[in-house]
Design a protein around this motif. Structure first.
Motif, PDB file in Angstrom:
ATOM      1  N   PRO A 136      10.637  -1.301  12.704  1.00  0.00           N
ATOM      2  CA  PRO A 136       9.671  -0.681  13.636  1.00  0.00           C
ATOM      3  C   PRO A 136       8.341  -0.408  12.930  1.00  0.00           C
ATOM      4  O   PRO A 136       8.168   0.640  12.301  1.00  0.00           O
ATOM      5  CB  PRO A 136      10.378   0.610  14.054  1.00  0.00           C
ATOM      6  CG  PRO A 136      11.277   0.943  12.901  1.00  0.00           C
ATOM      7  CD  PRO A 136      11.703  -0.366  12.305  1.00  0.00           C
ATOM      8  N   LEU A 137       7.400  -1.320  13.007  1.00  0.00           N
ATOM      9  CA  LEU A 137       6.133  -1.207  12.275  1.00  0.00           C
ATOM     10  C   LEU A 137       5.133  -0.347  13.031  1.00  0.00           C
ATOM     11  O   LEU A 137       5.041  -0.396  14.258  1.00  0.00           O
ATOM     12  CB  LEU A 137       5.541  -2.601  12.039  1.00  0.00           C
ATOM     13  CG  LEU A 137       6.439  -3.608  11.301  1.00  0.00           C
ATOM     14  CD1 LEU A 137       5.694  -4.922  11.095  1.00  0.00           C
ATOM     15  CD2 LEU A 137       6.915  -3.037   9.975  1.00  0.00           C
ATOM     16  N   SER A 138       4.397   0.443  12.262  1.00  0.00           N
ATOM     17  CA  SER A 138       3.350   1.301  12.819  1.00  0.00           C
ATOM     18  C   SER A 138       2.354   1.609  11.705  1.00  0.00           C
ATOM     19  O   SER A 138       2.555   1.240  10.547  1.00  0.00           O
ATOM     20  CB  SER A 138       3.945   2.593  13.396  1.00  0.00           C
ATOM     21  OG  SER A 138       4.607   3.327  12.372  1.00  0.00           O
ATOM     22  N   ALA A 139       1.269   2.306  12.049  1.00  0.00           N
ATOM     23  CA  ALA A 139       0.262   2.673  11.054  1.00  0.00           C
ATOM     24  C   ALA A 139       0.750   3.883  10.256  1.00  0.00           C
ATOM     25  O   ALA A 139       1.057   4.931  10.820  1.00  0.00           O
ATOM     26  CB  ALA A 139      -1.059   2.990  11.732  1.00  0.00           C
ATOM     27  N   VAL A 140       0.855   3.740   8.935  1.00  0.00           N
ATOM     28  CA  VAL A 140       1.319   4.835   8.066  1.00  0.00           C
ATOM     29  C   VAL A 140       0.328   5.017   6.922  1.00  0.00           C
ATOM     30  O   VAL A 140      -0.324   4.066   6.485  1.00  0.00           O
ATOM     31  CB  VAL A 140       2.727   4.544   7.519  1.00  0.00           C
ATOM     32  CG1 VAL A 140       3.755   4.557   8.634  1.00  0.00           C
ATOM     33  CG2 VAL A 140       2.774   3.211   6.786  1.00  0.00           C
ATOM     34  N   ASP A 141       0.255   6.256   6.434  1.00  0.00           N
ATOM     35  CA  ASP A 141      -0.692   6.606   5.372  1.00  0.00           C
ATOM     36  C   ASP A 141      -0.046   6.320   4.025  1.00  0.00           C
ATOM     37  O   ASP A 141       0.917   6.974   3.623  1.00  0.00           O
ATOM     38  CB  ASP A 141      -1.072   8.084   5.483  1.00  0.00           C
ATOM     39  CG  ASP A 141      -2.162   8.478   4.494  1.00  0.00           C
ATOM     40  OD1 ASP A 141      -2.551   7.625   3.668  1.00  0.00           O
ATOM     41  OD2 ASP A 141      -2.617   9.635   4.543  1.00  0.00           O
ATOM     42  N   VAL A 152      -5.378   5.735   3.355  1.00  0.00           N
ATOM     43  CA  VAL A 152      -5.260   4.280   3.494  1.00  0.00           C
ATOM     44  C   VAL A 152      -4.102   3.998   4.448  1.00  0.00           C
ATOM     45  O   VAL A 152      -2.942   4.260   4.125  1.00  0.00           O
ATOM     46  CB  VAL A 152      -4.991   3.603   2.132  1.00  0.00           C
ATOM     47  CG1 VAL A 152      -4.836   2.093   2.324  1.00  0.00           C
ATOM     48  CG2 VAL A 152      -6.109   3.912   1.156  1.00  0.00           C
ATOM     49  N   PHE A 153      -4.429   3.486   5.627  1.00  0.00           N
ATOM     50  CA  PHE A 153      -3.393   3.220   6.627  1.00  0.00           C
ATOM     51  C   PHE A 153      -3.020   1.739   6.608  1.00  0.00           C
ATOM     52  O   PHE A 153      -3.881   0.861   6.721  1.00  0.00           O
ATOM     53  CB  PHE A 153      -3.872   3.623   8.024  1.00  0.00           C
ATOM     54  CG  PHE A 153      -3.933   5.105   8.230  1.00  0.00           C
ATOM     55  CD1 PHE A 153      -2.808   5.815   8.633  1.00  0.00           C
ATOM     56  CD2 PHE A 153      -5.119   5.804   7.995  1.00  0.00           C
ATOM     57  CE1 PHE A 153      -2.865   7.184   8.815  1.00  0.00           C
ATOM     58  CE2 PHE A 153      -5.183   7.177   8.165  1.00  0.00           C
ATOM     59  CZ  PHE A 153      -4.058   7.877   8.578  1.00  0.00           C
ATOM     60  N   VAL A 154      -1.725   1.500   6.438  1.00  0.00           N
ATOM     61  CA  VAL A 154      -1.206   0.137   6.447  1.00  0.00           C
ATOM     62  C   VAL A 154      -0.253  -0.031   7.630  1.00  0.00           C
ATOM     63  O   VAL A 154       0.249   0.946   8.197  1.00  0.00           O
ATOM     64  CB  VAL A 154      -0.473  -0.197   5.136  1.00  0.00           C
ATOM     65  CG1 VAL A 154      -1.420  -0.163   3.966  1.00  0.00           C
ATOM     66  CG2 VAL A 154       0.704   0.738   4.914  1.00  0.00           C
ATOM     67  N   LYS A 205       9.871   4.496   6.107  1.00  0.00           N
ATOM     68  CA  LYS A 205      11.112   4.558   5.335  1.00  0.00           C
ATOM     69  C   LYS A 205      11.198   3.389   4.350  1.00  0.00           C
ATOM     70  O   LYS A 205      11.599   3.555   3.188  1.00  0.00           O
ATOM     71  CB  LYS A 205      12.302   4.538   6.285  1.00  0.00           C
ATOM     72  CG  LYS A 205      13.646   4.702   5.598  1.00  0.00           C
ATOM     73  CD  LYS A 205      14.780   4.745   6.613  1.00  0.00           C
ATOM     74  CE  LYS A 205      16.129   4.893   5.910  1.00  0.00           C
ATOM     75  NZ  LYS A 205      17.254   4.927   6.887  1.00  0.00           N
ATOM     76  N   ALA A 206      10.814   2.192   4.801  1.00  0.00           N
ATOM     77  CA  ALA A 206      10.876   1.016   3.934  1.00  0.00           C
ATOM     78  C   ALA A 206       9.881   1.138   2.775  1.00  0.00           C
ATOM     79  O   ALA A 206      10.220   0.838   1.620  1.00  0.00           O
ATOM     80  CB  ALA A 206      10.588  -0.246   4.745  1.00  0.00           C
ATOM     81  N   ILE A 207       8.643   1.584   3.064  1.00  0.00           N
ATOM     82  CA  ILE A 207       7.638   1.733   2.008  1.00  0.00           C
ATOM     83  C   ILE A 207       8.057   2.807   1.010  1.00  0.00           C
ATOM     84  O   ILE A 207       7.861   2.667  -0.196  1.00  0.00           O
ATOM     85  CB  ILE A 207       6.264   2.070   2.620  1.00  0.00           C
ATOM     86  CG1 ILE A 207       5.786   0.915   3.502  1.00  0.00           C
ATOM     87  CG2 ILE A 207       5.236   2.356   1.524  1.00  0.00           C
ATOM     88  CD1 ILE A 207       4.507   1.200   4.249  1.00  0.00           C
ATOM     89  N   LEU A 226      -3.414  -4.096   6.120  1.00  0.00           N
ATOM     90  CA  LEU A 226      -4.019  -2.879   6.701  1.00  0.00           C
ATOM     91  C   LEU A 226      -3.779  -2.838   8.195  1.00  0.00           C
ATOM     92  O   LEU A 226      -3.656  -3.871   8.860  1.00  0.00           O
ATOM     93  CB  LEU A 226      -5.519  -2.853   6.411  1.00  0.00           C
ATOM     94  CG  LEU A 226      -5.945  -2.710   4.955  1.00  0.00           C
ATOM     95  CD1 LEU A 226      -7.456  -2.898   4.842  1.00  0.00           C
ATOM     96  CD2 LEU A 226      -5.534  -1.355   4.391  1.00  0.00           C
ATOM     97  N   SER A 227      -3.697  -1.635   8.731  1.00  0.00           N
ATOM     98  CA  SER A 227      -3.575  -1.472  10.179  1.00  0.00           C
ATOM     99  C   SER A 227      -4.951  -1.634  10.807  1.00  0.00           C
ATOM    100  O   SER A 227      -5.977  -1.297  10.209  1.00  0.00           O
ATOM    101  CB  SER A 227      -3.001  -0.109  10.521  1.00  0.00           C
ATOM    102  OG  SER A 227      -3.889   0.923  10.077  1.00  0.00           O
ATOM    103  N   ASN A 228      -5.003  -2.161  12.020  1.00  0.00           N
ATOM    104  CA  ASN A 228      -6.288  -2.351  12.718  1.00  0.00           C
ATOM    105  C   ASN A 228      -6.841  -1.022  13.238  1.00  0.00           C
ATOM    106  O   ASN A 228      -6.115  -0.145  13.619  1.00  0.00           O
ATOM    107  CB  ASN A 228      -6.094  -3.322  13.866  1.00  0.00           C
ATOM    108  CG  ASN A 228      -5.702  -4.716  13.328  1.00  0.00           C
ATOM    109  OD1 ASN A 228      -6.121  -5.086  12.238  1.00  0.00           O
ATOM    110  ND2 ASN A 228      -4.910  -5.439  14.092  1.00  0.00           N
TER     111      ASN A 228
END
Length: 454
Positions: free
Chosen positions: A301-306, A338-340, A345-347, A452-454
């Motif tokens: 489940p990908l989302s923007a994370v710091d 920095v939002f990717v 959890k994976a990172i 990077l997240s858009n």
């Protein structure tokens, strides 16, 4: 028409008949009336020859037209026009024209199929070479030239062995000719970057009475490498599980043998058993984690994370271990968030495993540096240490399951040997990349690139 042999045969027969008939009259003509008869016969014969010429012309003109039409077919002019008369010759004219159209359609179809077949062979990833009974090359595609390392192969009608000096291929081709059936084998070829393993299958050309052979080459280098990795993985799993199980069995036998009632050692033995069980549980959990990651590679489940926040929290989780070993920690985070695009959890597990790996392989007093960097398209996590380092030839293999650079020290360092393999698969699931730069006794630097997240 004048070139037709039968025309001149008929014409010659008429002329000879005339001469035979006229000669007696010529020698017996002694009066005016005799000469008049002679000239009358001559005139009659001339008229007959003219009429015969016209009749023969009409007779042989259709045959000349048929001959020209057949010559046109031989030269590939399937739509040549005939000039036959009506009647039986007219029917023959229609039949020949229908034959020409049929031949043109069939040859066009065969040419189209041949072009498709050659295009298909040329685009195959398998190498294909066809040779005749003298081993002269009839066809060779680009894949065969690439696999055998001969760019000029097949561009001229030369023998295969003038380019390829590989005895196993020659033996397979000769055996195929002798037995008249397909033969399969494996050969080793020195490639540009590595040794290639090729599966070779030679088959007699269908319907070829001269024993031509088609040879197909299939690159199985990666398959053999994966088979080797699988065998090594099974051996490593067996070893990693057998070692703690053997220790547990030894402690249990000691306790059953009487040490259970030894108040000075029984608790110590039980603690040892507990540690080995924890080691087994950790190994099994890591194996299950790795299997789960591979099974759900594209379903995180990908989302923007710091990224700054995750790395800071991971450092806090390892501060006690770092200080306990007498190591120095340096944090060089990006000055702003920095939002990717990823899974927190994976990172977090990627960062945890990289820091844990740096702690294990950095002797005191050593330094561990954590960095978060950013460019126009991606962000980077760098974990650098000044520990034992990794030889250049081991850089690719360290991400394999259970692989350890220094196998002699593996028993001294705790862990399952799966940490970096889990990191690699998680990073791939996050659509990122991981690389390593390292030298023996100079430390290592692992770099993870995440979008990077858009």
């Amino acid at each position: 028409m004048f070139k037709h042999p039968y025309y001149w045969k008929f014409f010659s027969i008429g002329l000879i008949s005339f001469l035979v008939g006229v000669t007696p009259v010529f020698f017996s003509a002694t009066s005016v009336s005799g000469w008049a008869v002679l000239f009358g016969m001559l005139l009659a014969v001339i008229v007959s020859l003219i009429l015969s010429h016209r009749a023969l012309s009409k007779m042989f003109a259709p045959l000349d037209s048929i001959q020209k039409f057949v010559e046109g077919l031989r030269e590939g002019r399937y739509s040549a026009k005939g000039k036959l008369s009506s009647g039986s010759f007219g029917e023959l004219d229609r039949t020949l024209k229908a034959l020409g159209k049929d031949l043109e359609a069939r040859v066009g179809s065969l040419s189209h199929e041949r072009a498709q077949f050659r295009a298909m062979l040329a685009s195959m990833v398998e190498g294909v070479i066809a040779v005749d009974q003298e081993d002269k090359i009839l066809f060779c595609n680009d894949a065969a030239r690439l696999l055998l390392g001969e760019s000029a192969l097949g561009h001229t009608a030369q023998r295969l062995w003038e380019f390829v000096q590989l005895l196993p291929i020659k033996e397979i081709v000769e055996t195929t000719r002798t037995q008249g059936s397909s033969i399969k084998g494996e050969i080793s070829v020195r490639g540009v970057k590595e040794e290639l393993m090729l599966e070779v299958q030679a088959t007699p050309l269908s319907g070829d009475s001269d024993q031509g052979v088609v040879v197909v080459f299939h690159d199985i280098t990666e398959l053999r490498r994966l088979e080797g990795v699988r065998k090594e993985f099974v051996a490593n799993v067996s070893h990693e599980l057998k070692t703690p199980l053997t220790a547990i069995k030894g402690y249990v036998e000691t306790l059953i043998g009487g040490a259970l009632f030894d108040e000075k050692n029984n608790v110590r033995f039980l603690r040892k058993i507990e540690g080995k069980v924890d080691q087994l549980v950790e190994q099994v959990q890591d194996l299950l984690t790795l299997a789960r990651i591979e099974a759900n590679k594209d379903s995180l489940p990908l989302s923007a994370v710091d990224l700054n926040r995750i790395v800071s929290e991971s450092v806090q989780d390892h501060e006690l271990a770092i200080k306990g070993k007498g190591l120095e920690l340096q944090r060089q985070l990006f000055p702003e968030s920095v939002f990717v695009w990823g899974d927190e959890k994976a990172i977090r597990q990627v960062t945890h495993n990289l820091i844990d790996n740096a702690i294990k392989y950095t002797p005191a007093p050593g330094t561990i540096v954590l960095r978060v960097k950013k460019d126009s398209e991606s962000a980077q996590i760098e974990v650098e240490d000044d520990g034992v380092g990794i030889p250049r030839q081991e850089h690719e293999r360290i991400f394999e399951r259970f692989y350890r650079v220094d196998k002699a020290r593996s028993s001294e360092i705790s862990g399952t040997g799966l940490g970096l393999s889990i990191v690699k698969h998680l990073v791939q699931s996050l659509h990122g990349t991981i690389s390593v730069a390292s030298q023996p006794d100079k430390g290592s630097r692992f770099t993870v690139n995440l979008p990077l997240s858009n």
